[in-house]
Design an enzyme around this catalytic site. Structure first.
Site, PDB file in Angstrom:
ATOM      1  N   ARG A 117       1.289  -1.462   0.033  1.00  0.00           N
ATOM      2  CA  ARG A 117      -0.392   0.027   0.153  1.00  0.00           C
ATOM      3  C   ARG A 117       1.148   1.387   0.026  1.00  0.00           C
ATOM      4  NH1 ARG A 117      -1.901   1.969   5.039  1.00  0.00           N
ATOM      5  NH2 ARG A 117      -2.168  -0.320   5.960  1.00  0.00           N
TER       6      ARG A 117
ATOM      7  N   LYS B 109      -7.224   5.746 -19.741  1.00  0.00           N
ATOM      8  CA  LYS B 109      -7.212   6.123 -21.357  1.00  0.00           C
ATOM      9  C   LYS B 109      -6.337   5.939 -21.805  1.00  0.00           C
ATOM     10  CE  LYS B 109     -11.098   7.169 -19.405  1.00  0.00           C
ATOM     11  NZ  LYS B 109     -12.109   7.875 -18.819  1.00  0.00           N
TER      12      LYS B 109
ATOM     13  N   TYR C  77     -15.862  16.412 -16.031  1.00  0.00           N
ATOM     14  CA  TYR C  77     -15.669  15.361 -16.609  1.00  0.00           C
ATOM     15  C   TYR C  77     -16.608  14.960 -15.369  1.00  0.00           C
ATOM     16  CZ  TYR C  77     -15.899  10.502 -14.934  1.00  0.00           C
ATOM     17  OH  TYR C  77     -16.463   8.927 -14.959  1.00  0.00           O
TER      18      TYR C  77
ATOM     19  N   ASP D  85      -6.027  18.545 -15.533  1.00  0.00           N
ATOM     20  CA  ASP D  85      -6.134  17.358 -15.837  1.00  0.00           C
ATOM     21  C   ASP D  85      -6.042  16.922 -17.455  1.00  0.00           C
ATOM     22  OD1 ASP D  85      -7.783  15.554 -17.064  1.00  0.00           O
ATOM     23  OD2 ASP D  85      -8.887  14.868 -15.271  1.00  0.00           O
TER      24      ASP D  85
END
Ligand code: PLP
Length: 376
Positions: free
Chosen positions: A43, A192, A95, A167
């Site tokens: 983690r 993406k 988005y 972004d």
């Protein structure tokens, strides 16, 4: 000579060599016993994820990289920099998932959000107040393809003692490098173009600021939203062909945009590398290609046969992968944005978003023609 972008994408950061393996190994382990390189628990850090994080940082021209379980996990980490009472100025066209987080989660934590048209310097400046700590924008935006001036936005944020986060999902560092234009943080949905093959979800943050990086590190190991080793490896593999893929995506998208612009059933096409785009000159200055996404507005209401009529262009959410996808923002990506806001931005029931893939462009144009043919 500094290695070129293509070379960096193939070789990655080369953070370590294990038995001379050419493909960086997948360290599918949650924990470590007396690791020589200081790993203790995945983690917090994992060699495969570390290689990916350093690779993305290298490609964006940044010092520190962080990889997360999705783009929204990365976006959430950015907003977790804020405290109750702080203000964030955000672009009004975002988005849908980011917009949903703002309206339904982060606002409830006492953070103030001010939506602004970040194409316009004065309007954006008016959205600032003396508690503004963050300016967050997409450029181009999803789905209206609006373009903001990164340099001007960075100067504005800094003049108010805030940071700028961009972004960069729609372009990736293959086409646009926000840190080089003054941004403090770059965020990605790596799901993406970066990963590129519709087979993994991932998100990334890059910064040059040690102070911000320290906070991102703390958030990543505490929120527990880091990317898993296998997904890190898939993304590393995808990145190796990023420059090649992006070149074809851009060529195919421009051809599709030009063809749609001439179609009698299409009222408007939004693609920032079309000379008709209102920020074409700015886009040419700050990016070396238009990316794979365009949106277009039909001249009539008959959207469903268009959405479902493709052979190669599939009706599905997402973008930036090998397969061309057509998306309906009204019921899919932007369904949670209040209708009034959607309509004011131009996200009408006639707006469709197209992610142009890597098929041959002749086949895509033929498919588009078929999708747009009226059969009444
Ligand atoms: C611009 C942008 N940012 C962030 C996200 C969220 O990414 P993810 O779906 O990987 O969580 C998306 C998703 O479509 C996006 O288009």
């Amino acid at each position: 000579m500094k290695p070129h972008f293509e070379t960096l994408a193939v070789h990655g950061a080369e953070t370590a060599s294990y038995e001379g393996a050419i493909s960086f190994p997948i360290f599918q382990t949650s924990t470590y016993c007396e690791s020589e390189r200081g790993y203790s628990y995945s983690r917090s850090s994992n060699p495969t994820r570390n290689e990916l994080e350093q690779t993305i940082a290298l490609l964006e021209g940044g010092k520190f990289g962080f990889s997360f379980s999705s783009g929204l996990a990365a976006v959430s980490t950015v907003f977790s920099l804020l405290r109750a009472g702080d203000t964030a100025v955000v672009s009004e066209d975002l988005y849908g998932g980011t917009d949903r987080g703002i309206r339904q989660i982060w606002k409830g934590l006492g953070i103030r959000f001010s939506f602004a048209d970040t194409r316009d310097l004065e309007k954006t400046e008016r959205a600032f107040d003396d508690r503004t700590k963050l300016l967050f924008l997409e450029t181009p935006t999803n789905p209206m393809m609006r373009v903001s001036d990164i340099r001007k936005m960075a100067d504005l944020a800094h003049a108010h003692g805030a940071i700028l986060c961009v972004d960069n999902t729609f372009l990736t560092p293959a086409l646009q490098k926000p840190l080089s234009m003054g941004a403090d943080v770059v965020v990605h949905s790596g799901t993406k173009l970066l990963a590129g093959h519709h087979d993994t979800l991932c998100g990334h943050l890059v910064t040059n600021s040690e102070q911000i990086a320290e906070r991102f590190g703390l958030l990543q190991r505490t929120l527990g939203n880091a990317l898993a080793p296998f997904d890190s490896w898939l993304t590393l593999r995808g990145i190796q062909t990023l420059p090649l893929r992006v070149e074809t995506h851009c060529e195919n998208a421009l051809r599709a945009a030009e063809s749609l612009e001439k179609h009698p059933r299409v009222k408007a096409v939004h693609y920032p590398f079309l000379p008709s785009h209102p920020q074409y000159e700015l886009m040419k200055k700050q990016a070396s290609g238009g990316g794979c996404v365009l949106s277009f507005e039909l001249a009539d209401d008959d959207v469903w046969p268009v959405l479902r009529g493709g052979k190669f262009i599939r009706f599905a959410e997402s973008l930036g992968g090998t397969t061309s996808l057509i998306t309906y923002p009204t019921t899919q990506t932007h369904a949670s944005v209040p209708e009034k806001v959607r309509l004011s931005l131009g996200i009408t029931p006639r707006l469709l978003r197209l992610s142009v893939g890597l098929e041959h462009s002749d086949d895509l144009l033929e498919d588009l023609e078929k999708m747009l043919a009226k059969h009444s």
